[in-house]
Design an enzyme around this catalytic site. Structure first.
Site, PDB file in Angstrom:
ATOM      1  N   GLU A  94      25.880   0.654  31.460  1.00 23.80           N
ATOM      2  CA  GLU A  94      25.841  -0.338  30.385  1.00 23.80           C
ATOM      3  C   GLU A  94      25.485  -1.725  30.906  1.00 23.80           C
ATOM      4  O   GLU A  94      25.788  -2.077  32.044  1.00 23.80           O
ATOM      5  CB  GLU A  94      27.204  -0.397  29.679  1.00 23.80           C
ATOM      6  CG  GLU A  94      27.555   0.893  28.964  1.00 23.80           C
ATOM      7  CD  GLU A  94      28.963   0.901  28.393  1.00 23.80           C
ATOM      8  OE1 GLU A  94      29.144   1.498  27.306  1.00 23.80           O
ATOM      9  OE2 GLU A  94      29.877   0.331  29.021  1.00 23.80           O
ATOM     10  N   CYS A 351      34.410  -8.761  30.051  1.00 28.29           N
ATOM     11  CA  CYS A 351      34.651  -8.602  31.485  1.00 28.29           C
ATOM     12  C   CYS A 351      35.647  -7.477  31.750  1.00 28.29           C
ATOM     13  O   CYS A 351      36.734  -7.435  31.183  1.00 28.29           O
ATOM     14  CB  CYS A 351      35.185  -9.918  32.046  1.00 28.29           C
ATOM     15  SG  CYS A 351      35.538  -9.879  33.805  1.00 28.29           S
TER      16      CYS A 351
END
Length: 369
Positions: A94, A351
């Site tokens: 990704e 994150c």
């Protein structure tokens, strides 16, 4: 020319312009092909209509173009997009496109709104580092991404969002993987992306984020690419950092900071230190004081990141008041500090949330063709 191609045919996205000139005749064809790849986003040689049929057939027979395929894109309510790519050998990874809008006053006092784009690229499928707070680590390590696969992430995202070739974007190597564990392919990708006849993304607009492989920081510094450096610090003592980032047992905080101090940085830039704040773990003012001491004498900027919850983690997101107090403590003592606004949380694109696993989720997504 040392290019590691795992494919039966080498990918054109893995070549610098001069390298392509050395293998194509006449040499000016290389510039034409570069224009098709990076200005027109064309990945079919037979549609490159200003080169001869002979050259089109030669390219088709001797080179590959697309080696990663976008199979899904998820849209966040904040404008971010998470791309799921499949590789030539059937793996998935990704990357994230982050859109931010800036408002400032124009020369006539009017409010001018502009958009900024940041591409968060993956450098590996999975990761070896095994950070305790990171979802990517849960899937283990599969393999390094090749330079061509890194470059193609940018091309695909630019094409999908109809960006002009030289539209300014920032690149951060903060997706899946540890970039310095794949330093040869990452630095080659940086050089290709910065080619003036290609996408012309300056190395100064590209940031490598590392968990702290000290010898590789030194190696990167010797290359003197002009790239920006970010250190995933996350703790102020070796005991805690070794629990959060097992690699710290091999390269401790002192080892990392020694190499950071020697790293060549543009006089206008600072080394970014990323500090993931976890409730009850490292979010107290005692840690802030120690962080200030550690970074003394370094041209540093601290980026505070709030932990993003994910499946299987027992860590908790900190209280925003504690984060602000931490930031204020540093700022009042002269250390530049920002609180990162998490983007794409609703699509697990923030994150520490990226992972190879393809999940059957009820999200807004589309298949790219």
């Amino acid at each position: 020319m040392n290019i590691d191609f795992p494919f039966q045919q080498p990918s054109l996205y893995g070549y610098k312009l001069n390298e392509l000139k050395s293998i194509l005749s006449p040499a000016f064809r290389a510039k034409q092909i570069y224009h098709w790849l990076y200005h027109r986003y064309e990945n079919d040689a037979m549609r490159m209509d200003n080169i001869s049929k002979t050259m089109q057939n030669y390219i088709r027979e001797h080179f590959a173009l697309s080696q990663i395929y976008p199979i899904r894109v998820e849209h966040s309510i904040d404008g971010s997009k998470k791309y799921l790519f499949e590789t030539y050998d059937g793996h998935c990874f990704e990357s994230v496109l982050i859109q931010m809008r800036d408002k400032k006053l124009g020369h006539k006092g009017e409010v001018v709104e502009s958009e900024k784009w940041t591409m968060c690229l993956s450098s590996q499928i999975g990761c070896k580092v095994g950070c305790a707070f990171c979802f990517t680590a849960k899937g283990g390590f599969v393999r390094n991404l090749h330079a061509s696969e890194i470059v193609e992430q940018v091309v695909i995202m630019k094409k999908d969002n109809q960006m002009a070739p030289h539209k300014r974007v920032n690149i951060v190597y903060m997706g899946m993987g540890e970039p310095l564990d794949n330093i040869e392919n990452v630095t080659r990708a940086i050089e290709i992306l910065s080619e003036s006849e290609g996408l012309s993304i300056s190395a100064r607009r590209q940031t490598i984020s590392t968990s702290g492989i000290a010898p590789k920081i030194k190696q990167l510094g010797k290359l003197n690419l002009g790239v920006q450096l970010a250190i995933s610090l996350h703790a102020v003592d070796d005991k805690l950092r070794s629990q959060l980032i097992p690699m710290n047992k091999a390269y401790n905080i002192s080892d990392i900071l020694t190499e950071v101090r020697a790293f060549p940085i543009d006089t206008r830039k600072k080394v970014m230190f990323e500090y993931l704040m976890i409730k009850g773990v490292n979010d107290d003012l005692k840690s802030a004081k120690k962080l200030l001491q550690l970074l003394n004498g370094i041209k540093a900027k601290v980026n505070l990141i709030l932990f993003n919850p994910h499946e299987g983690s027992t860590f908790k997101r900190p209280e925003i008041n504690d984060v602000r107090a931490f930031a204020d403590f540093l700022i009042k003592r002269g250390l530049l500090c920002t609180i990162r606004e998490s983007r794409g949380i609703d699509i697990s694109a923030a994150c520490g949330q990226l992972r190879e696993k393809v999940k059957a989720e009820n999200v807004s997504c589309e298949t790219l063709t």
